[in-house]
Design an enzyme around this catalytic site. Structure first.
Site, PDB file in Angstrom:
ATOM      1  N   THR A  69     -30.163  12.377 -18.061  1.00 47.18           N
ATOM      2  CA  THR A  69     -30.550  12.077 -19.192  1.00 47.18           C
ATOM      3  C   THR A  69     -31.707  12.450 -19.634  1.00 47.18           C
ATOM      4  O   THR A  69     -31.634  12.559 -20.962  1.00 47.18           O
ATOM      5  CB  THR A  69     -30.586  10.256 -18.771  1.00 47.18           C
ATOM      6  OG1 THR A  69     -29.175  10.032 -18.478  1.00 47.18           O
ATOM      7  CG2 THR A  69     -30.959   9.478 -20.052  1.00 47.18           C
ATOM      8  N   ASN A 141     -17.618  14.299 -18.246  1.00 49.38           N
ATOM      9  CA  ASN A 141     -17.559  13.611 -17.261  1.00 49.38           C
ATOM     10  C   ASN A 141     -16.425  12.805 -16.811  1.00 49.38           C
ATOM     11  O   ASN A 141     -15.886  12.248 -15.894  1.00 49.38           O
ATOM     12  CB  ASN A 141     -18.799  12.678 -17.252  1.00 49.38           C
ATOM     13  CG  ASN A 141     -19.238  12.083 -18.720  1.00 49.38           C
ATOM     14  OD1 ASN A 141     -19.252  13.070 -19.558  1.00 49.38           O
ATOM     15  ND2 ASN A 141     -19.205  10.793 -18.941  1.00 49.38           N
ATOM     16  N   SER A 189     -28.311  17.671 -13.150  1.00 44.56           N
ATOM     17  CA  SER A 189     -28.678  16.304 -12.329  1.00 44.56           C
ATOM     18  C   SER A 189     -28.427  16.672 -10.904  1.00 44.56           C
ATOM     19  O   SER A 189     -27.343  16.922 -10.414  1.00 44.56           O
ATOM     20  CB  SER A 189     -28.050  15.212 -12.974  1.00 44.56           C
ATOM     21  OG  SER A 189     -28.253  14.126 -12.149  1.00 44.56           O
ATOM     22  N   HIS A 191     -28.229  14.112  -8.576  1.00 45.11           N
ATOM     23  CA  HIS A 191     -27.198  13.051  -7.836  1.00 45.11           C
ATOM     24  C   HIS A 191     -25.624  13.374  -8.220  1.00 45.11           C
ATOM     25  O   HIS A 191     -24.631  12.749  -7.366  1.00 45.11           O
ATOM     26  CB  HIS A 191     -27.671  11.787  -8.221  1.00 45.11           C
ATOM     27  CG  HIS A 191     -27.156  11.163  -9.373  1.00 45.11           C
ATOM     28  ND1 HIS A 191     -26.137  10.276  -9.685  1.00 45.11           N
ATOM     29  CD2 HIS A 191     -27.560  11.507 -10.730  1.00 45.11           C
ATOM     30  CE1 HIS A 191     -25.989  10.142 -10.826  1.00 45.11           C
ATOM     31  NE2 HIS A 191     -27.031  10.520 -11.762  1.00 45.11           N
ATOM     32  N   CYS A 314     -18.462  -0.633 -20.009  1.00 46.92           N
ATOM     33  CA  CYS A 314     -18.889  -2.112 -20.272  1.00 46.92           C
ATOM     34  C   CYS A 314     -20.622  -2.432 -20.697  1.00 46.92           C
ATOM     35  O   CYS A 314     -21.207  -1.791 -19.899  1.00 46.92           O
ATOM     36  CB  CYS A 314     -18.852  -2.870 -19.118  1.00 46.92           C
ATOM     37  SG  CYS A 314     -19.169  -4.720 -19.377  1.00 46.92           S
TER      38      CYS A 314
HETATM   39  N1  PLP Z   1     -24.509  14.313 -18.493  1.00 47.96           N
HETATM   40  C1  PLP Z   1     -23.357  14.190 -17.895  1.00 47.96           C
HETATM   41  C2  PLP Z   1     -22.097  14.813 -18.355  1.00 47.96           C
HETATM   42  C3  PLP Z   1     -23.250  13.030 -17.058  1.00 47.96           C
HETATM   43  O1  PLP Z   1     -22.100  12.685 -16.491  1.00 47.96           O
HETATM   44  C4  PLP Z   1     -24.170  12.081 -16.673  1.00 47.96           C
HETATM   45  C5  PLP Z   1     -24.209  11.121 -15.705  1.00 47.96           C
HETATM   46  O2  PLP Z   1     -23.332  10.453 -15.733  1.00 47.96           O
HETATM   47  C6  PLP Z   1     -25.439  12.627 -17.329  1.00 47.96           C
HETATM   48  C7  PLP Z   1     -25.643  13.492 -18.189  1.00 47.96           C
HETATM   49  C8  PLP Z   1     -26.822  12.022 -17.001  1.00 47.96           C
HETATM   50  O3  PLP Z   1     -27.338  12.070 -15.778  1.00 47.96           O
HETATM   51  P1  PLP Z   1     -28.286  11.129 -14.951  1.00 47.96           P
HETATM   52  O4  PLP Z   1     -27.581  10.044 -14.499  1.00 47.96           O
HETATM   53  O5  PLP Z   1     -28.855  11.963 -13.916  1.00 47.96           O
HETATM   54  O6  PLP Z   1     -29.676  10.788 -16.008  1.00 47.96           O
END
Ligand code: PLP
Length: 368
Positions: A69, A141, A189, A191, A314
């Site tokens: 993010t 995602n 990211s 995680h 949600c």
């Molecule tokens: N971008 C995409 C495509 C994601 O799927 C996510 C997380 O769901 C993020 C950015 C955000 O990453 P983070 O959870 O590390 O802030």
């Protein structure tokens, strides 16, 4: 529990936990000049080098952040652009940040396969002016749809624009190469690749002036203030060093994913898998069960011991239809009735059998 929500967060690998514990035990702040600080700085820079080697960028191009993010927020805001062009299916960390952007904003539509159109991008760029940034994600995602970012980045460059790509979901699922993709900035990211939550990074070409979004210390060459999450970053580097394993897992995940789609569509002809006709991530399927709300489905699977994700989001107690499948032409009802199933390194054949059986059971119950 059967965990089929790896795109939300991938379970942390034991090797990552061991490495984080090791680094936390040593401790130290990389900005301190004494011996413990210097050791911490060495661990920080070793992690940077490990990641740079795997994603093929220069270590100096990496800015560690608190996650995908923040990396996306920096990409949108920190280079102080005049005009931004993003795709309609971007993650909220791009879409919502772009709402705060003071300059001109254009949103590129996608087709029913989830692809942005290169011609539409060219058209928008001919009307653009000033400093322009195009931001288009590598892999989505929700649907896993993969954009041809190399071609799109070349189009942006021809028009004098910079190009950023959110590669958060792509890393570990398909090969990702910063240099080869030709983009100027890329977000990751930890995680999503079985590293810890709360750590990410932005790769940014050195010639892009990045103005830190937080005021504070001069960490990360003045581009991101705040003491680095050293154990998290070391865990991220460990997870990155295990990416070859992830890519092998993906071959098995793809077979599992394809079996889910074959068996479910065999049973229910009306089912839709969004993005199934597109080049997409091997571990992801987005399934429409017509007339059954995403939330109902998620709860029913939960009762059966299976974790999946709702396509619809949600927030503040209100369920919003998925903006991703809506942009691909789904009706409001359809966009409120999709779930995302995402596989990973913990997924077994038995998990898949149980998910397929649970899906068919729910479908039959709702049909009656
Ligand atoms: N971008 C995409 C495509 C994601 O799927 C996510 C997380 O769901 C993020 C950015 C955000 O990453 P983070 O959870 O590390 O802030």
């Amino acid at each position: 529990m059967i965990y089929l929500d790896h795109n939300a967060t991938a379970p942390v690998k034991p090797e990552v936990m061991t490495e984080m514990l090791r680094v936390m035990t040593i401790g130290g702040n990389p900005s301190s000049v004494h011996a413990v600080g210097r050791k911490a700085m060495t661990m920080l820079e070793d992690s940077r080098e490990t990641i740079a080697r795997v994603v093929n960028c220069r270590p100096e191009q990496i800015i560690f952040t608190s996650g995908g993010t923040e990396a996306n927020n920096i990409a949108i805001m920190a280079a102080k652009m005049d005009h931004i062009i993003i795709a309609a299916t971007e993650h909220d960390s791009i879409l919502h940040m772009a709402e705060h952007f003071r300059g001109r904003l254009d949103i590129l539509a996608v087709d029913d396969k989830g692809y942005v159109s290169a011609d539409e991008l060219k058209k928008l760029l001919t009307k653009a002016s000033g400093k322009i940034l195009v931001s288009i994600m590598l892999a989505n995602n929700e649907t896993g749809v993969i954009q041809d970012i190399r071609t799109l980045a070349a189009i942006a460059h021809n028009a004098g624009a910079l190009f950023h790509s959110d590669a958060v979901q792509a890393l570990g699922k398909i090969p990702v190469d910063f240099q080869d993709s030709g983009v100027d900035m890329m977000s990751f990211s930890a995680h999503k690749i079985s590293g810890p939550q709360g750590v990410g990074l932005l790769v940014a070409s050195e010639d892009i002036p990045i103005h830190a979004l937080f005021a504070g210390g001069g960490q990360e060459k003045g581009r991101r203030a705040g003491t680095e999450n050293l154990a998290g970053i070391a865990g991220f580097a460990k997870a990155v060093s295990l990416l070859a394993q992830n890519l092998q897992t993906m071959t098995i995940n793809k077979k599992f994913r394809d079996r889910i789609e074959q068996e479910i569509s065999h049973h229910a002809a009306e089912v839709v898998f969004y993005g199934a006709q597109s080049n997409r991530l091997p571990n992801t399927t987005t399934i429409l069960m017509p007339g059954v709300a995403s939330e109902t489905q998620v709860m029913a699977f939960d009762l059966d011991g299976i974790c999946v994700s709702s396509g619809a989001a949600c927030s503040s107690g209100k369920v919003k239809p998925s903006h991703v499948v809506s942009a691909m032409g789904a009706s409001r009802d359809q966009a409120l009735s999709t779930i995302r199933v995402s596989l990973g390194w913990t997924t077994t054949e038995d998990d898949i059998n149980r998910f397929i059986a649970a899906w068919i059971k729910l479908y039959e119950r709702k049909r009656k």
